[in-house]
Design an enzyme around this catalytic site. Sequence first.
Site, short mmCIF file in Angstrom:
data_model
loop_
_atom_site.label_atom_id
_atom_site.label_comp_id
_atom_site.label_asym_id
_atom_site.label_seq_id
_atom_site.Cartn_x
_atom_site.Cartn_y
_atom_site.Cartn_z
N ASP A 39 0.86 -1.18 0.00
CA ASP A 39 0.00 0.00 0.00
C ASP A 39 0.90 1.23 0.00
O ASP A 39 2.03 1.18 0.50
CB ASP A 39 -0.90 0.01 1.24
CG ASP A 39 -2.13 0.89 1.07
OD1 ASP A 39 -3.23 0.34 0.85
OD2 ASP A 39 -2.00 2.12 1.14
N ASN A 90 -5.14 -4.18 -7.28
CA ASN A 90 -6.37 -3.77 -6.60
C ASN A 90 -6.44 -2.28 -6.27
O ASN A 90 -7.53 -1.73 -6.14
CB ASN A 90 -6.52 -4.60 -5.32
CG ASN A 90 -7.56 -4.04 -4.38
OD1 ASN A 90 -8.76 -4.14 -4.64
ND2 ASN A 90 -7.11 -3.44 -3.28
N TYR A 156 -13.66 7.77 -13.05
CA TYR A 156 -13.68 6.42 -12.49
C TYR A 156 -14.16 5.43 -13.55
O TYR A 156 -13.54 4.39 -13.78
CB TYR A 156 -14.61 6.39 -11.27
CG TYR A 156 -14.60 5.08 -10.52
CD1 TYR A 156 -13.55 4.77 -9.66
CD2 TYR A 156 -15.64 4.17 -10.65
CE1 TYR A 156 -13.53 3.58 -8.96
CE2 TYR A 156 -15.64 2.96 -9.96
CZ TYR A 156 -14.58 2.68 -9.11
OH TYR A 156 -14.57 1.48 -8.42
N LYS A 160 -11.97 2.36 -15.37
CA LYS A 160 -12.40 0.98 -15.18
C LYS A 160 -12.74 0.31 -16.51
O LYS A 160 -12.48 -0.88 -16.70
CB LYS A 160 -13.58 0.92 -14.21
CG LYS A 160 -13.24 1.40 -12.80
CD LYS A 160 -12.10 0.62 -12.18
CE LYS A 160 -11.82 1.04 -10.74
NZ LYS A 160 -10.73 0.28 -10.11
N ILE A 189 -19.72 -2.90 -2.91
CA ILE A 189 -19.12 -3.62 -1.80
C ILE A 189 -18.93 -2.62 -0.66
O ILE A 189 -18.54 -1.48 -0.89
CB ILE A 189 -17.76 -4.24 -2.19
CG1 ILE A 189 -17.96 -5.25 -3.33
CG2 ILE A 189 -17.10 -4.91 -1.00
CD1 ILE A 189 -16.67 -5.81 -3.86
N THR A 191 -17.11 -0.84 1.38
CA THR A 191 -15.75 -0.38 1.67
C THR A 191 -15.78 1.13 1.88
O THR A 191 -16.83 1.76 1.78
CB THR A 191 -14.79 -0.70 0.50
OG1 THR A 191 -15.11 0.14 -0.61
CG2 THR A 191 -14.89 -2.15 0.09
#
Length: 243
Positions: A39, A90, A156, A160, A189, A191
């Site tokens: 990270d 990811n 975004y 993607k 999801i 998050t």
Amino acid sequence: MYNNYFHNKVVLITGAGSGIGRGLCLQLATEGAIVFCTDIDIAKAIETESMAINGNIIAQKLDVAIITEFENIVTEIVNRHGRLDLIFNNAGIAVSGEIRDIDIEQWKKIVDINFYGVLNGSLTAYRQMLKQGSGQIVNIASAAGLIDYLALMAPYSVTKHAIVNYTKILRIEAKKLGVKANVVCPGFISTSIGENAINPHANTKWNEHAINEVAKGITIQKAVHHILKGVAANTESLSSLYR
């Protein structure tokens, strides 16, 4: 659970300080993989490492926008373990708002992380995997990469879509060379990506709505199970992770 597919695999995961990345690290360690948890925020990566009940997780700092950092960490992994079996690209961020309010620097930031971050990771891993004659590249995109005309999330959505198309092309080329490639296109999801999104001049109600919708999504644990099940089966596009 996955027919020991991940046992003893050497795995590199980006954006692993939280969310899906953290979930992947913890589950893969439980499955017996050797997991390099990376990270840009090393403190978060170390936190993920400390959460492992069992297994082997190694925290490392990595800025996915810088390809030399990928090259250095892949070299380190290969020197230590002789190979790199899997990479999960990811790391990603969100930018929401109208196109008229998003400046070029914000576009550059999301393209650098969301697209070039995936490209840097996959190319570096691919070169090593070609030497080995084996390996698997898993790129995390989004349902936003499958939906056209997704207003208020242009940067975004664009990045993607690029990941989805890039990975499908890579899969075709890599297959005959012994390397697998998969793209993951999850829906909502639960998050923190919505809370951490860049929202230039965005409407407060829209921000609250977006955060609430993400919060209603499936759990990280459930998403990770779907992802790993598909990866073990070498499914081309994992795009059924909706609520």
